[in-house]
Design a protein around this motif. Structure first.
Motif, PDB file in Angstrom:
ATOM      1  N   TRP A  40       4.488   6.916 -18.322  1.00 41.32           N
ATOM      2  CA  TRP A  40       4.251   6.122 -17.108  1.00 41.32           C
ATOM      3  C   TRP A  40       3.332   6.877 -16.143  1.00 41.32           C
ATOM      4  CZ3 TRP A  40       6.075   7.721 -12.212  1.00 41.32           C
ATOM      5  CH2 TRP A  40       5.840   6.813 -11.176  1.00 41.32           C
ATOM      6  N   ALA A  41       3.630   8.165 -15.932  1.00 38.55           N
ATOM      7  CA  ALA A  41       2.840   8.958 -14.982  1.00 38.55           C
ATOM      8  C   ALA A  41       1.399   9.112 -15.459  1.00 38.55           C
ATOM      9  CB  ALA A  41       3.486  10.322 -14.775  1.00 38.55           C
ATOM     10  N   GLU A  42       1.231   9.299 -16.768  1.00 43.38           N
ATOM     11  CA  GLU A  42      -0.130   9.485 -17.279  1.00 43.38           C
ATOM     12  C   GLU A  42      -0.957   8.208 -17.175  1.00 43.38           C
ATOM     13  OE1 GLU A  42       0.443  11.328 -21.110  1.00 43.38           O
ATOM     14  OE2 GLU A  42       1.099  13.166 -20.076  1.00 43.38           O
ATOM     15  N   LYS A  43      -0.291   7.080 -17.268  1.00 45.80           N
ATOM     16  CA  LYS A  43      -0.979   5.805 -17.094  1.00 45.80           C
ATOM     17  C   LYS A  43      -1.456   5.659 -15.642  1.00 45.80           C
ATOM     18  CE  LYS A  43       0.104   1.569 -19.621  1.00 45.80           C
ATOM     19  NZ  LYS A  43       1.254   0.710 -19.952  1.00 45.80           N
ATOM     20  N   LEU A  44      -0.606   6.100 -14.721  1.00 43.53           N
ATOM     21  CA  LEU A  44      -0.917   5.972 -13.296  1.00 43.53           C
ATOM     22  C   LEU A  44      -1.953   6.994 -12.850  1.00 43.53           C
ATOM     23  CD1 LEU A  44       0.420   3.863 -11.511  1.00 43.53           C
ATOM     24  CD2 LEU A  44       1.918   5.638 -10.614  1.00 43.53           C
ATOM     25  N   ARG A  51       0.830  -1.198   0.000  1.00 44.54           N
ATOM     26  CA  ARG A  51       0.000   0.000   0.000  1.00 44.54           C
ATOM     27  C   ARG A  51       0.874   1.261   0.000  1.00 44.54           C
ATOM     28  NH1 ARG A  51      -1.756   2.004   4.554  1.00 44.54           N
ATOM     29  NH2 ARG A  51      -3.526   3.415   4.660  1.00 44.54           N
ATOM     30  N   ASP A  52       1.887   1.274   0.875  1.00 41.97           N
ATOM     31  CA  ASP A  52       2.779   2.434   0.914  1.00 41.97           C
ATOM     32  C   ASP A  52       3.551   2.580  -0.396  1.00 41.97           C
ATOM     33  OD1 ASP A  52       2.036   3.272   3.417  1.00 41.97           O
ATOM     34  OD2 ASP A  52       3.533   2.052   4.444  1.00 41.97           O
ATOM     35  N   GLY A  53       3.917   1.430  -0.978  1.00 36.33           N
ATOM     36  CA  GLY A  53       4.614   1.468  -2.261  1.00 36.33           C
ATOM     37  C   GLY A  53       3.749   2.100  -3.333  1.00 36.33           C
ATOM     38  N   GLU A  54       2.461   1.743  -3.332  1.00 34.75           N
ATOM     39  CA  GLU A  54       1.543   2.292  -4.334  1.00 34.75           C
ATOM     40  C   GLU A  54       1.348   3.802  -4.122  1.00 34.75           C
ATOM     41  OE1 GLU A  54       0.739   0.962  -6.972  1.00 34.75           O
ATOM     42  OE2 GLU A  54      -0.719   2.427  -7.699  1.00 34.75           O
ATOM     43  N   PHE A  55       1.250   4.209  -2.853  1.00 35.28           N
ATOM     44  CA  PHE A  55       1.138   5.646  -2.578  1.00 35.28           C
ATOM     45  C   PHE A  55       2.386   6.386  -3.048  1.00 35.28           C
ATOM     46  CE2 PHE A  55      -2.176   4.726   0.779  1.00 35.28           C
ATOM     47  CZ  PHE A  55      -3.177   5.442   0.133  1.00 35.28           C
ATOM     48  N   LEU A  56       3.539   5.777  -2.831  1.00 33.45           N
ATOM     49  CA  LEU A  56       4.786   6.413  -3.253  1.00 33.45           C
ATOM     50  C   LEU A  56       4.817   6.583  -4.774  1.00 33.45           C
ATOM     51  CD1 LEU A  56       7.432   7.565  -2.236  1.00 33.45           C
ATOM     52  CD2 LEU A  56       8.384   5.262  -2.208  1.00 33.45           C
ATOM     53  N   ARG A  57       4.355   5.555  -5.486  1.00 33.27           N
ATOM     54  CA  ARG A  57       4.287   5.658  -6.952  1.00 33.27           C
ATOM     55  C   ARG A  57       3.409   6.837  -7.378  1.00 33.27           C
ATOM     56  NH1 ARG A  57       3.498   0.050  -6.456  1.00 33.27           N
ATOM     57  NH2 ARG A  57       5.548  -0.872  -6.676  1.00 33.27           N
TER      58      ARG A  57
END
Ligand SMILES: [Zn+2]
Length: 412
Positions: free
Chosen positions: A211-215, A180-186
């Motif tokens: 990459w950022a636009e996909k996320l 969860r923290d990893g996903e928030f960091l992304r």
């Protein structure tokens, strides 16, 4: 070649210098670079990353590597994590009977490295590019994977790359980030990267932007961005992500690119400053506040850790509340959110994160408040669009999340 007297001890000065070198090249990756703590892994023969964002370095391998090259490798390794290569390896059955973790390592290296070429940041030890696979740039690891099956990897990037456990992984477990923290960091890095590109177009490599636009497909998906910003702030305060950095003034071109780490206080409290001045409609603010409250709950903050201040030119009320319905919307005069931030930081215990909800019709302090993260939720309401060009730009030291009234992207 200088060699460490004890082969189990890491050269921490080199680690720090390499990280600073990496951050100076990619300021928008700072959160990720500082989350990646480095642990000794004697005899591993490599420097690899695990799925909890922890780096495991064989001290002898580190000793033989130049500061800049370890900086390049750090960028490369966190790139595997940001792009979530371990999860994608699972989906591609890399660990299965017909899987090939070494080929996946090579393929994901190719995906990572072509974006590091423009700044000369490809690490010499893990330098595979799409061209060695006879492939074109800008594709994904899944595409390169089939092409990579004929050759062995040049470097072991670890379980954070291919999702396959390594013997040294558990050594970093205590400091590791959960999924969860990893996903928030992304999400926070993706948002920072988009802001960086918006401020200075052309500074972010094309592959990173894709990459950022996909996320973050929708720039108005403010709930996810705000949640990520708060979570990264809380995580940092809790000591899991121990970083903070200041950039030198943009006005003086002669200033060398010095990044100063600063110490954070361990109080994960949040204060919300609400703009209750005449230009705001209470109805809109109330609805936004309810959503912000639920976002704070979702990232694990209880009511006792959240205080809400109503503010126009002066702060009218300071209250700890557990529900948005308890907020008193007072005020109605001029606006100065700087006063609200000052009052919020005078609270005891001192909050480490201040969320300001405003329509932006306010002056701002010129300097960042010390030892606090300020997140500005810029509410873009109906009927104000003709005035938008008159809104003073929020300060560059604050994280700005644009809160749009469109409701069709309401997630969860
Ligand atoms: Zn790699």
């Amino acid at each position: 070649m200088p060699s460490s007297p004890d082969a189990t001890v890491l050269d921490q000065r080199k680690v720090a210098a390499s990280r600073m070198f990496a951050v100076s090249r990619y300021p928008y990756l700072a959160s990720a670079l500082f989350a990646a703590q480095v642990h000794p892994a004697e005899g591993s023969g490599t420097i690899a990353v695990d799925r909890g964002w922890q780096v495991h370095a064989d001290p002898e391998v580190l000793d033989a590597m130049a500061v800049a090259d370890f900086g390049r490798l750090l960028v490369h390794l966190v790139s595997h994590l940001l792009r979530d290569h371990a999860t994608r390896a699972e989906r591609a059955s890399v660990d299965g009977t017909n899987g090939d973790p070494e080929a996946w390592n090579k393929a994901s290296d190719a995906e990572v490295n072509d974006d590091l070429v423009p700044l000369g940041m490809v690490p010499p030890c893990a330098a595979d590019l799409p061209v060695v696979l006879d492939a074109e740039d800008g594709r994904l690891a899944e595409h390169y994977y089939e092409l990579a099956r004929s050759g062995a990897r040049s470097w072991d990037c670890g379980s954070g790359c291919d999702g396959v456990d390594r013997p040294w992984d558990d050594k970093g477990a205590a400091g590791g980030l959960n999924d969860r923290d990893g996903e928030f960091l992304r999400l926070a890095v993706a948002s920072e990267l988009q802001r960086s590109e918006a401020r200075e177009p052309g500074t972010v490599a094309a592959g990173w932007l894709r990459w950022a636009e996909k996320l973050l497909p929708s720039r108005t998906d403010w709930r996810r961005v705000l949640a990520a910003e708060v979570q990264v702030g809380v995580t940092r305060v809790a000591g899991m992500v121990d970083y903070s950095y200041r950039r030198p003034s943009r006005r003086s071109e002669s200033t060398p690119s010095v990044i100063m780490p600063t110490l954070e206080r361990p109080v994960p409290d949040v204060a919300i400053v609400c703009d209750t001045s005449g230009s705001m409609t209470g109805d809109l603010l109330g609805r936004v506040l309810v959503e912000v409250e639920s976002i704070l709950q979702r990232v694990g903050l209880r009511g006792t850790n959240v205080r809400v201040l109503s503010c126009d030119a002066q702060v009218h009320t300071v209250k700890r509340v557990s529900h948005a319905s308890q907020i008193e919307l007072l005020g109605g005069g001029g606006t100065d959110m700087g006063e609200g931030i000052t009052q919020a930081l005078a609270l005891r215990p001192r909050p480490s994160i201040v969320v300001v909800l405003t329509d932006g019709f306010t002056p701002w302090p010129t300097e960042a408040p010390p030892r606090a993260k300020v997140i500005v939720g810029l509410i873009e309401g109906h009927g104000l669009s003709q005035w938008m060009h008159r809104i003073p730009a929020p300060p560059s030291w604050a994280k700005v999340v644009r809160i749009s009234e469109t409701t069709n992207d309401r997630s969860r």
